[in-house]
Design a protein around this motif. Structure first.
Motif, PDB file in Angstrom:
ATOM      1  N   UNK A 120       9.289  -0.420  -6.818  1.00  0.00           N
ATOM      2  CA  UNK A 120       9.684   0.682  -7.707  1.00  0.00           C
ATOM      3  C   UNK A 120       8.690   1.830  -7.671  1.00  0.00           C
ATOM      4  N   UNK A 121       7.441   1.537  -7.293  1.00  0.00           N
ATOM      5  CA  UNK A 121       6.408   2.570  -7.184  1.00  0.00           C
ATOM      6  C   UNK A 121       6.270   3.079  -5.753  1.00  0.00           C
ATOM      7  N   UNK A 122       7.236   2.737  -4.910  1.00  0.00           N
ATOM      8  CA  UNK A 122       7.320   3.183  -3.527  1.00  0.00           C
ATOM      9  C   UNK A 122       6.157   2.687  -2.661  1.00  0.00           C
ATOM     10  N   UNK A 123       5.587   1.543  -3.036  1.00  0.00           N
ATOM     11  CA  UNK A 123       4.580   0.921  -2.194  1.00  0.00           C
ATOM     12  C   UNK A 123       5.298   0.131  -1.108  1.00  0.00           C
ATOM     13  N   UNK A 124       4.652   0.014   0.029  1.00  0.00           N
ATOM     14  CA  UNK A 124       5.240  -0.673   1.177  1.00  0.00           C
ATOM     15  C   UNK A 124       4.402  -1.883   1.562  1.00  0.00           C
ATOM     16  N   UNK A 125       5.057  -2.972   1.993  1.00  0.00           N
ATOM     17  CA  UNK A 125       4.296  -4.127   2.473  1.00  0.00           C
ATOM     18  C   UNK A 125       3.467  -3.733   3.689  1.00  0.00           C
ATOM     19  N   UNK A 126       2.206  -4.145   3.691  1.00  0.00           N
ATOM     20  CA  UNK A 126       1.319  -3.795   4.796  1.00  0.00           C
ATOM     21  C   UNK A 126       0.729  -5.021   5.486  1.00  0.00           C
ATOM     22  N   UNK A 127       0.624  -6.119   4.758  1.00  0.00           N
ATOM     23  CA  UNK A 127      -0.015  -7.308   5.306  1.00  0.00           C
ATOM     24  C   UNK A 127       0.485  -8.531   4.563  1.00  0.00           C
ATOM     25  N   UNK A 128       0.795  -9.580   5.297  1.00  0.00           N
ATOM     26  CA  UNK A 128       1.197 -10.841   4.680  1.00  0.00           C
ATOM     27  C   UNK A 128       0.199 -11.897   5.131  1.00  0.00           C
ATOM     28  N   UNK A 163      -6.038   6.783  -7.930  1.00  0.00           N
ATOM     29  CA  UNK A 163      -6.427   6.545  -6.541  1.00  0.00           C
ATOM     30  C   UNK A 163      -5.940   7.664  -5.627  1.00  0.00           C
ATOM     31  N   UNK A 164      -4.688   8.058  -5.795  1.00  0.00           N
ATOM     32  CA  UNK A 164      -4.129   9.117  -4.944  1.00  0.00           C
ATOM     33  C   UNK A 164      -4.828  10.452  -5.170  1.00  0.00           C
ATOM     34  N   UNK A 189       0.828  -1.191   0.000  1.00  0.00           N
ATOM     35  CA  UNK A 189       0.000   0.000   0.000  1.00  0.00           C
ATOM     36  C   UNK A 189       0.865   1.244   0.000  1.00  0.00           C
ATOM     37  N   UNK A 190       0.217   2.369  -0.111  1.00  0.00           N
ATOM     38  CA  UNK A 190       0.884   3.669  -0.059  1.00  0.00           C
ATOM     39  C   UNK A 190       0.907   4.117   1.392  1.00  0.00           C
ATOM     40  N   UNK A 191       2.077   4.393   1.928  1.00  0.00           N
ATOM     41  CA  UNK A 191       2.190   4.872   3.304  1.00  0.00           C
ATOM     42  C   UNK A 191       2.759   6.279   3.252  1.00  0.00           C
ATOM     43  N   UNK A 192       2.090   7.196   3.909  1.00  0.00           N
ATOM     44  CA  UNK A 192       2.537   8.585   3.902  1.00  0.00           C
ATOM     45  C   UNK A 192       1.980   9.328   2.705  1.00  0.00           C
ATOM     46  N   UNK A 193       2.455  10.556   2.511  1.00  0.00           N
ATOM     47  CA  UNK A 193       1.952  11.344   1.375  1.00  0.00           C
ATOM     48  C   UNK A 193       2.288  10.654   0.056  1.00  0.00           C
ATOM     49  N   UNK A 194       1.319  10.608  -0.841  1.00  0.00           N
ATOM     50  CA  UNK A 194       1.577   9.910  -2.103  1.00  0.00           C
ATOM     51  C   UNK A 194       2.561  10.657  -2.980  1.00  0.00           C
ATOM     52  N   UNK A 195       3.554   9.942  -3.494  1.00  0.00           N
ATOM     53  CA  UNK A 195       4.462  10.580  -4.453  1.00  0.00           C
ATOM     54  C   UNK A 195       3.783  10.651  -5.816  1.00  0.00           C
ATOM     55  N   UNK A 203      -7.130   4.769  -0.834  1.00  0.00           N
ATOM     56  CA  UNK A 203      -5.950   4.003  -0.438  1.00  0.00           C
ATOM     57  C   UNK A 203      -5.765   2.795  -1.345  1.00  0.00           C
ATOM     58  N   UNK A 204      -4.609   2.713  -2.015  1.00  0.00           N
ATOM     59  CA  UNK A 204      -4.370   1.568  -2.892  1.00  0.00           C
ATOM     60  C   UNK A 204      -3.940   0.329  -2.113  1.00  0.00           C
ATOM     61  N   UNK A 205      -4.341  -0.800  -2.640  1.00  0.00           N
ATOM     62  CA  UNK A 205      -3.880  -2.080  -2.128  1.00  0.00           C
ATOM     63  C   UNK A 205      -3.489  -2.914  -3.338  1.00  0.00           C
ATOM     64  N   UNK A 206      -2.275  -3.439  -3.308  1.00  0.00           N
ATOM     65  CA  UNK A 206      -1.742  -4.192  -4.434  1.00  0.00           C
ATOM     66  C   UNK A 206      -1.225  -5.512  -3.885  1.00  0.00           C
TER      67      UNK A 206
END
Length: 148
Positions: A132-140, A108-109, A6-12, A114-117
Motif C-alpha cells: 500500500x506504500x508502494x514498496x517493492x520486494x527487493x530480497x527474499x 528517509x526519502x 524497498x523504495x524503487x524509483x523516485x519516492x512518492x 534508502x528504506x528497507x522494510x
C-alpha cells in the motif's frame, strides 16, 4: 523466511493520516519500549540504536500513550531499516501502523536514505502495508537453524 521491501524509483509522497497524533523523534521514547518488545527488541538493543544518533522513533499517541510505533535506524551506509512496527491489538485495523511507517518513509526519502522494510513470511498484514506504500520486494531470505 523474510522479504525485504524497498523504495524503487523516485519516492512518492506518502500521505500520513492521523498526523496530529504522530510524534517523530530523534530520541527513543521510553513509552514505546513495550511496543518494540512485542517485536523482540529489548531495551538495551533499542538504546544501542539511538546512542549513535542514527535512529528515529515514530509513535502514534492516544491520551498521551503510544498505541502504534516503529523506528528506523541506519543499517548500512545510506540504507535504513524500518523495524519494530507494532500496534496495540485493540487499535488495529485503523491505519495507525500505516501512518507510523509512512512518516518513517517520508523522513528517509526527504533525507535521500534508502528504506528497507522486512516482513516475516506469513505476516500478510505487513505485506499488505508495504504494498500500500508502494514498496517493492527487493530480497527474499530463508534462515536455517542447524543443530550440532
Amino acid at each position: 523466511s523474510v522479504t525485504s521491501f524497498t523504495q524503487i524509483g523516485p519516492p512518492p509522497a506518502h500521505p500520513v493520516e492521523n498526523a496530529a497524533s504522530l510524534r517523530p523523534s530523534q530520541t527513543l521514547d521510553e513509552a514505546c519500549l513495550p511496543l518494540f518488545a512485542q517485536q523482540g527488541y529489548d531495551a538495551d538493543e533499542m538504546h544501542g540504536y539511538f546512542s549513535q544518533g542514527n535512529a528515529r522513533c515514530v509513535g502514534l499517541y492516544q491520551n498521551g500513550q503510544p498505541i502504534a510505533a516503529c523506528f528506523t535506524y541506519q543499517n548500512y551506509r545510506h540504507i535504513w531499516e524500518i523495524g519494530g512496527l507494532y500496534t496495540l491489538p485493540d487499535a488495529r485495523q485503523r491505519g495507525y501502523g500505516r501512518s507510523v511507517v509512512a512518516a518513517a518513509l517520508n523522513f528517509l526519502c526527504q533525507n535521500n536514505l534508502m528504506p528497507r522494510y522486512q516482513v516475516h513470511e506469513g505476516n500478510f498484514a505487513s505485506v499488505k502495508l508495504a504494498v500500500s506504500l508502494q514498496l517493492k520486494p527487493a530480497l527474499h531470505t530463508t534462515h536455517y537453524l542447524i543443530k550440532w
